[in-house]
Scaffold this motif. Structure first.
Motif, PDB file in Angstrom:
ATOM      1  N   UNK A 175       0.792  -1.193  -0.107  1.00  0.00           N
ATOM      2  CA  UNK A 175       0.019   0.082  -0.154  1.00  0.00           C
ATOM      3  C   UNK A 175       0.841   1.241  -0.120  1.00  0.00           C
ATOM      4  N   UNK A 176       0.232   2.420  -0.309  1.00  0.00           N
ATOM      5  CA  UNK A 176       1.187   3.532  -0.469  1.00  0.00           C
ATOM      6  C   UNK A 176       0.180   4.753   0.189  1.00  0.00           C
ATOM      7  N   UNK A 177       0.919   5.687   0.829  1.00  0.00           N
ATOM      8  CA  UNK A 177       0.350   6.992   1.218  1.00  0.00           C
ATOM      9  C   UNK A 177      -0.561   6.551   2.583  1.00  0.00           C
ATOM     10  N   UNK A 178      -0.794   7.709   3.348  1.00  0.00           N
ATOM     11  CA  UNK A 178      -1.422   7.971   4.700  1.00  0.00           C
ATOM     12  C   UNK A 178      -2.649   7.124   4.453  1.00  0.00           C
ATOM     13  N   UNK A 179      -3.282   6.961   3.464  1.00  0.00           N
ATOM     14  CA  UNK A 179      -4.400   6.282   3.314  1.00  0.00           C
ATOM     15  C   UNK A 179      -4.420   4.633   3.199  1.00  0.00           C
ATOM     16  N   UNK A 180      -3.108   4.270   3.060  1.00  0.00           N
ATOM     17  CA  UNK A 180      -2.707   3.084   2.830  1.00  0.00           C
ATOM     18  C   UNK A 180      -3.354   2.264   1.644  1.00  0.00           C
ATOM     19  N   UNK A 181      -3.526   2.842   0.737  1.00  0.00           N
ATOM     20  CA  UNK A 181      -3.992   2.286  -0.765  1.00  0.00           C
ATOM     21  C   UNK A 181      -3.251   1.887  -1.663  1.00  0.00           C
ATOM     22  N   UNK A 182      -3.420   0.632  -2.011  1.00  0.00           N
ATOM     23  CA  UNK A 182      -2.839   0.003  -3.198  1.00  0.00           C
ATOM     24  C   UNK A 182      -2.841   0.861  -4.442  1.00  0.00           C
ATOM     25  N   UNK A 183      -3.854   1.750  -4.562  1.00  0.00           N
ATOM     26  CA  UNK A 183      -4.131   2.530  -5.852  1.00  0.00           C
ATOM     27  C   UNK A 183      -3.172   3.717  -5.964  1.00  0.00           C
TER      28      UNK A 183
ATOM     29  N   UNK B 298      12.916  17.243 -24.634  1.00  0.00           N
ATOM     30  CA  UNK B 298      11.813  16.092 -24.903  1.00  0.00           C
ATOM     31  C   UNK B 298      12.036  15.342 -23.553  1.00  0.00           C
ATOM     32  N   UNK B 299      10.758  14.814 -22.958  1.00  0.00           N
ATOM     33  CA  UNK B 299      10.975  14.112 -21.801  1.00  0.00           C
ATOM     34  C   UNK B 299      10.589  12.661 -22.116  1.00  0.00           C
ATOM     35  N   UNK B 300      11.454  11.716 -21.513  1.00  0.00           N
ATOM     36  CA  UNK B 300      11.143  10.179 -21.684  1.00  0.00           C
ATOM     37  C   UNK B 300      10.229  10.149 -20.486  1.00  0.00           C
ATOM     38  N   UNK B 301      10.277  10.562 -19.321  1.00  0.00           N
ATOM     39  CA  UNK B 301       9.434  10.198 -18.352  1.00  0.00           C
ATOM     40  C   UNK B 301       9.253  11.471 -17.513  1.00  0.00           C
ATOM     41  N   UNK B 302       8.072  11.873 -17.111  1.00  0.00           N
ATOM     42  CA  UNK B 302       7.940  12.713 -16.453  1.00  0.00           C
ATOM     43  C   UNK B 302       8.301  12.673 -14.937  1.00  0.00           C
ATOM     44  N   UNK B 303       8.419  13.580 -14.187  1.00  0.00           N
ATOM     45  CA  UNK B 303       8.869  13.313 -12.710  1.00  0.00           C
ATOM     46  C   UNK B 303       7.941  12.591 -12.010  1.00  0.00           C
ATOM     47  N   UNK B 304       8.290  11.644 -11.146  1.00  0.00           N
ATOM     48  CA  UNK B 304       7.444  10.767 -10.330  1.00  0.00           C
ATOM     49  C   UNK B 304       7.619  11.208  -8.780  1.00  0.00           C
ATOM     50  N   UNK B 305       6.399  11.153  -8.284  1.00  0.00           N
ATOM     51  CA  UNK B 305       6.259  11.628  -6.877  1.00  0.00           C
ATOM     52  C   UNK B 305       6.040  10.550  -6.051  1.00  0.00           C
ATOM     53  N   UNK B 306       6.796  10.371  -4.804  1.00  0.00           N
ATOM     54  CA  UNK B 306       6.818   9.312  -3.844  1.00  0.00           C
ATOM     55  C   UNK B 306       5.457   9.434  -3.202  1.00  0.00           C
ATOM     56  N   UNK B 307       4.986   8.405  -2.989  1.00  0.00           N
ATOM     57  CA  UNK B 307       3.551   8.207  -1.987  1.00  0.00           C
ATOM     58  C   UNK B 307       3.841   7.481  -0.624  1.00  0.00           C
ATOM     59  N   UNK B 308       4.645   8.208   0.203  1.00  0.00           N
ATOM     60  CA  UNK B 308       5.095   7.437   1.298  1.00  0.00           C
ATOM     61  C   UNK B 308       3.983   7.806   2.344  1.00  0.00           C
ATOM     62  N   UNK B 309       4.018   7.118   3.236  1.00  0.00           N
ATOM     63  CA  UNK B 309       4.766   5.786   3.782  1.00  0.00           C
ATOM     64  C   UNK B 309       4.012   4.528   3.113  1.00  0.00           C
ATOM     65  N   UNK B 310       5.059   3.619   2.683  1.00  0.00           N
ATOM     66  CA  UNK B 310       4.683   2.474   2.276  1.00  0.00           C
ATOM     67  C   UNK B 310       4.318   1.329   3.115  1.00  0.00           C
TER      68      UNK B 310
END
Length: 479
Positions: free
Chosen positions: A344-352, A395-407
């Motif tokens: 899971x990820x985030x304070x919501x503890x969601x796998x989404x 050009x962008x190969x991949x946009x920035x990715x934000x961490x969704x802690x805690x895992x």
């Protein structure tokens, strides 16, 4: 310096596998002032392609071969390839645990080239499939018992690696271990029937994280509760001694052109000489620091453009990966077969909230089905900056990715009711599994659930008349 022993990998049948490595290493060592004559170099010839051979057999035979050298100076240094690394490490453990049965020859340096320390994803595919991969074998069937050791999550490999994690630092007693591994497969050796041979995050045979001995042992456990609907799991973490670990750009596991051993590339030779020059714990720490800085530079330059003939090149983003070896048991050591484990990820503890593409691969060990190896994209979990296209930085190969802690994790056993059962469990608030992971590193994660035992399992009664107790209420949970 001491005698130098080269030890090849699994299923090798000819010393041609060493290529020009011994000679070129001797020349480079001499140029840098290391006393290393050809008479000091020995090449191993060991049989691993016999189904009767076990790792313990190879360890005993290796010890016997060392005794037969009749060394004037009772110390050796070893340069190993692939499975050769675990063989020497198992020998070191046998020396320590059975001092009366094994030689007292001291190992000073162990330079492991692409070692399968935590195994290889290829090993589970079976003898028939693996024997077709020409990058690994040469006309013989692989030995099944060694193949079993090399499977990800095997009890034997975990025993060796957990022993290291919880043992003293060998550098403190003048024993120096090094891991060198190429950072990508040799695309010309790709097997279209098996994607593992071209897997990013590996050298085509061994995953970078599975070679690295900078590893962790994490435990998620809880105290047995009487009425908890969901048991909270707390994280306990142990880190192993530091190990010098270096990525070699453009080097692969096998092959004469790019293989880490046979090609004897200048970068590989230079790294080995730096390892052999270490003489003290302070030297070792300096090499560890230098390798870490060089790895960070490699990770920053992580885009590979693979030529594809008349078509646009294939893009590979070489993110750092993590290997998570998950073992699900209860406090009695019983495996939780069939239990669900959901990150899971985030304070919501969601796998989404988990980032797309974070899970690259998973394998259950065929002999221990409750042991599962998860290959994770560490960069996506930790968060990563925008990845520009090296052909056009705008050009962008991949946009920035934000961490969704805690895992975290949710565990759902299959036996939620009964006189003896297990309950649902989730990581406690404030725990973050990312702290147990590392880039290019392996973490062994033990999830240990309490056994819910009801008082109805064993009662004492003063009713002397016959009484059927098959359908009595289970009563409260003990404890």
């Amino acid at each position: 310096m001491s005698t130098l022993v080269f030890i090849h990998g699994w299923s090798v049948t000819n010393t041609a596998t060493y290529g020009q490595m011994p000679q070129r290493l001797q020349q480079q060592a001499a140029a840098q002032g290391l006393s290393l004559a050809l008479r000091d170099i020995w090449l191993s010839e060991y049989v691993s392609f016999d189904d009767a051979v076990t790792m313990a057999d190879l360890v005993r035979a290796f010890d016997h071969a060392l005794r037969d050298l009749h060394l004037l100076e009772p110390s050796v240094a070893c340069i190993t390839h692939s499975t050769g690394g675990p063989i020497v490490r198992e020998w070191l453990r046998a020396q320590r645990d059975k001092p009366g049965s094994f030689s007292t020859i001291r190992l000073t340096h162990l330079v492991m080239l692409a070692p399968a320390n935590f195994g290889s994803a290829l090993a589970q595919l079976g003898k028939g499939v693996i024997s077709r991969i020409k990058a690994w074998f040469n006309g013989v069937e692989p030995g099944q018992r060694i193949l079993d050791w090399l499977q990800l999550g095997s009890p034997e490999s975990l025993s060796l690696n957990l022993d290291r994690i919880h043992s003293a630092d060998p550098a403190s007693r003048g024993q120096f271990l090094f891991v060198l591994i190429g950072d990508r497969p040799d695309r010309s050796l790709y097997d279209h029937l098996n994607s593992y041979t071209g897997e990013d995050g590996s050298d085509g045979v061994v995953r970078l994280a599975a070679a690295n001995l900078n590893a962790q042992h994490a435990v998620l456990s809880t105290q047995a509760g009487r009425g908890n609907l969901v048991d909270p799991l707390s994280l306990f973490l142990s880190r192993g001694p530091r190990c010098a670990f270096k990525l070699l750009a453009g080097i692969a596991h096998s092959g004469e052109d790019h293989g880490i051993l046979a090609s004897a590339a200048p970068a590989t030779i230079d790294a080995i000489v730096r390892c052999l020059a270490v003489r003290s714990p302070a030297d070792y720490a300096a090499v560890c620091d230098a390798f870490a800085q060089e790895n960070a530079a490699r990770d920053a330059d992580k885009v590979e453009l693979e030529p594809a003939g008349p078509f646009a090149p294939r893009v590979h983003i070489h993110d750092p990966r993590s290997l998570l070896i998950l073992r699900l048991t209860d406090e009695a050591g019983e495996p939780l077969t069939g239990a669900g484990f959901l990150l899971t990820a985030g304070p919501q503890a969601s796998p989404d909230l988990l980032p797309p593409g974070f899970l690259i691969d998973r394998q259950a060990n065929p002999r221990q089905r409750s042991t599962v190896s998860l290959f994770l994209n560490y960069a996506l979990l930790a968060g990563d900056a925008r990845v520009p296209d090296p052909r056009n930085p705008r050009k962008t190969l991949r946009d920035a990715v934000i961490a969704h802690r805690p895992y975290g994790a949710n565990v759902q056993p299959v036996d939620l009711t009964g006189l003896v059962h297990h309950a649902l469990a989730s990581t406690a608030p404030g725990e973050d599994l990312l702290t147990a992971l590392g880039p290019h590193q392996t973490t062994v994660l033990d999830v240990v659930l309490p056994r819910k035992i009801h008082e109805g399992l064993f009662r004492l009664t003063q009713h002397l008349a016959p009484e059927d107790f098959r359908h009595l209420p289970p009563g409260d949970v003990i404890g």
